[in-house]
Design an enzyme around this catalytic site. Structure first.
Site, PDB file in Angstrom:
ATOM      1  N   HIS A 157      44.489  52.803  50.719  1.00 31.09           N
ATOM      2  CA  HIS A 157      43.150  53.283  50.313  1.00 31.09           C
ATOM      3  C   HIS A 157      42.902  53.021  48.932  1.00 31.09           C
ATOM      4  O   HIS A 157      41.980  53.886  48.497  1.00 31.09           O
ATOM      5  CB  HIS A 157      42.754  54.552  50.959  1.00 31.09           C
ATOM      6  CG  HIS A 157      43.197  54.695  52.637  1.00 31.09           C
ATOM      7  ND1 HIS A 157      42.128  54.397  53.465  1.00 31.09           N
ATOM      8  CD2 HIS A 157      44.309  55.123  53.032  1.00 31.09           C
ATOM      9  CE1 HIS A 157      42.871  54.610  54.630  1.00 31.09           C
ATOM     10  NE2 HIS A 157      44.070  55.054  54.418  1.00 31.09           N
ATOM     11  N   SER A 278      35.698  36.290  25.460  1.00 31.44           N
ATOM     12  CA  SER A 278      34.162  36.557  25.690  1.00 31.44           C
ATOM     13  C   SER A 278      33.363  35.886  24.463  1.00 31.44           C
ATOM     14  O   SER A 278      33.839  35.966  23.333  1.00 31.44           O
ATOM     15  CB  SER A 278      33.719  38.088  26.007  1.00 31.44           C
ATOM     16  OG  SER A 278      32.324  38.182  25.508  1.00 31.44           O
ATOM     17  N   LYS A 284      37.710  40.819  24.094  1.00 30.43           N
ATOM     18  CA  LYS A 284      37.890  40.637  25.600  1.00 30.43           C
ATOM     19  C   LYS A 284      38.936  39.720  25.699  1.00 30.43           C
ATOM     20  O   LYS A 284      39.199  38.501  25.218  1.00 30.43           O
ATOM     21  CB  LYS A 284      36.614  40.324  26.350  1.00 30.43           C
ATOM     22  CG  LYS A 284      35.472  41.167  26.208  1.00 30.43           C
ATOM     23  CD  LYS A 284      35.671  42.268  27.328  1.00 30.43           C
ATOM     24  CE  LYS A 284      35.209  41.555  28.598  1.00 30.43           C
ATOM     25  NZ  LYS A 284      34.812  42.230  29.759  1.00 30.43           N
ATOM     26  N   GLU A 291      39.964  35.678  39.023  1.00 28.67           N
ATOM     27  CA  GLU A 291      38.749  35.865  39.393  1.00 28.67           C
ATOM     28  C   GLU A 291      38.134  34.551  40.375  1.00 28.67           C
ATOM     29  O   GLU A 291      37.771  34.510  41.394  1.00 28.67           O
ATOM     30  CB  GLU A 291      37.644  36.264  38.410  1.00 28.67           C
ATOM     31  CG  GLU A 291      37.826  37.507  37.778  1.00 28.67           C
ATOM     32  CD  GLU A 291      36.941  37.821  36.289  1.00 28.67           C
ATOM     33  OE1 GLU A 291      36.004  38.573  36.768  1.00 28.67           O
ATOM     34  OE2 GLU A 291      37.238  37.040  35.570  1.00 28.67           O
TER      35      GLU A 291
END
Ligand code: ARG
Length: 461
Positions: A157, A278, A284, A291
């Protein structure tokens, strides 16, 4: 007179918009080399049964080789009006050798031909995916030395549950990808049945020898029902499904590592070469590759829907709908291949941040279950042990300490069976030393499992 190979009965030329609508050459040209291989085997078989002379078969084989080279060199001209790869190659052959070329399509149809081409293509594709998966498994197993000492929290979980050796995580993925590889191999069994010779749908009155074609093309069996062959794309559906499960496994892994790269987790540092920056925020480092591996899984899953929906409700035998099958397969294959191209490097080059992991490893009562097992070993019924430890955890929470920091007197006040040796069961290090069941994430189990994987990957390679 129409120039179409099938134009004999037609009195009008095809509307060019129909040609554009029905063509598949824009996506089936990649079947060229397997189409040629299939035709060459077919020609050899035709010669064996006397439907071609040996010289004719040889002429066909040689010219098909040259056409193949021309295609590979990018010198072949594709024409929408020639519909598909099969018509292109046959037309080119006829342009070269005339009537001999016009004999090649004896005893077959495009319906069994396209099935053959797909099977040859898919067989190689599955082989390539299998190799890529093996490389990925190796990448996980090869992390063993560098992560040898590292213990990670295990989650259910997404809540801290019990500790495991880092390698246990890596081997979990090896298991998943092994099942994927087994599935690919299983697909290949059903795929390895020769469709050619089913002709259009009913077989042929000509004395073809399908066993010979099967032998030439390394098929283990010959399809027994010509109607079935013309309509069967089970092998594609299975292959795409198998790829979708690979995509799902990759996606789950990507998601986990994306989380691990966050400041909140801080477990993992991805290699710079596999992250992007970025355009506005200078600090970043984004896990875009992971992804996109996660994101691209959506396409492969959608490809399963496409092929199944395509097949649903088709009457026997061939229907032109089937032409769309290739789009689903190529998309799934290309997507999976692209993901599997990058995944092993990320696995090899990412670094676990032991300092960050260790700094919070004693948080979350990862030893609570082992403490319960300590009580069980002292004769306490499991449910009672569960309650006792639950009570102890609550006590620790109220004091802001770990179980290992609890004084013995407090343990004994809750349960007098608890003795000084309890401290040998508390803290993540002790827990991973205690885990001993087969398949567990304990320190003593992992080495053996890594060894097994090393042997397996070396010998199966
Ligand atoms: N391009 C077709 C396909 O991909 C080949 C088979 C065509 N058969 C036919 N009867 N028109 O399915």
């Amino acid at each position: 007179m129409s120039a179409k190979a099938w134009g004999g009965a037609f009195s009008e030329a095809t509307d060019p918009r129909v040609e554009l609508f029905t063509e598949s050459i824009s996506f089936d040209a990649r079947l060229a080399l397997v189409d040629i291989r299939g035709s060459q085997a077919h020609a050899k078989m035709l010669a064996k049964v006397g439907l071609l002379t040996n010289e004719e078969a040889q002429q066909i084989i040689d010219h098909l080789n040259e056409i193949g080279q021309q295609i590979t060199r990018g010198e072949f001209e594709w024409k929408t009006e020639l519909e598909d790869i099969h018509m292109h190659i046959e037309t080119a052959l006829i342009a070269r050798i005339g009537d001999v070329g016009r004999k090649l399509h004896t005893g077959r149809s495009r319906n069994d031909q396209v099935s053959l081409d797909l099977k040859l293509y898919v067989r190689e594709a599955l082989q390539r995916i299998d190799e890529a998966l093996e490389d990925l498994q190796r990448a996980f197993v090869d992390r063993y030395e560098q992560d040898r000492e590292i213990i990670l929290p295990g989650y259910t979980h997404l809540q801290r549950a019990q500790p495991v050796m880092a390698a246990h995580y890596w081997l979990a993925y090896c298991e998943k990808f092994q099942r994927d590889r087994d599935r690919l191999r299983d697909c290949s069994k059903r795929l390895n049945v020769l469709p050619l010779g089913a002709a259009a749908l009913a077989g042929t009155s000509l004395p073809i020898d399908r066993e010979e074609t099967a032998r030439l093309l390394n098929f283990t069996d010959v399809a027994a029902n010509s109607l079935d062959v013309s309509s069967d794309r089970d092998f594609l559906a299975e292959a795409i499904f198998s790829m979708s499960l690979i995509a799902v496994h990759l996606s789950g892994w990507a998601e986990e590592w994306i989380l691990w790269c966050t400041t909140e987790f801080g477990f993992l540092k991805l290699p710079d070469a596999y992250t992007t920056g970025s355009s506005i925020m200078p600090q970043k480092r984004n896990p875009d590759v992971l992804e996109l591996i996660r994101g691209k899984s959506a396409r492969v899953i959608a490809d399963v829907q496409q092929i199944l929906t395509l097949l649903k409700g088709l009457p026997l035998a061939y229907n032109r709908d089937l032409q769309e099958d290739k789009l689903a397969f190529f998309d799934a294959f290309d997507t999976i291949s692209a993901c599997l191209e990058l995944a092993p490097s990320i696995v090899r080059l990412a670094k676990l941040r032991a300092d960050k992991i260790n700094a919070r490893l004693e948080e979350g009562f990862l030893d609570a279950t082992t403490l319960m097992e300590y009580l069980i070993q002292h004769g306490v019924p499991m449910r009672t042990g569960h309650e006792v430890v639950g009570h102890l955890v609550r006590l620790c929470e109220s004091r802001g300490i770990t179980l290992a920091e609890m004084p013995l007197a407090d343990f004994q006040a809750v349960n007098p069976l608890i003795a000084d040796d309890v401290y040998g069961w508390l803290g993540v290090k002790n827990v991973v030393a205690k885990l001993q069941s087969y398949g567990s994430g304990g320190i003593n189990c992992i080495e053996e499992q890594v060894e097994e994987w090393r042997t397996r990957l070396r010998t199966e390679g």
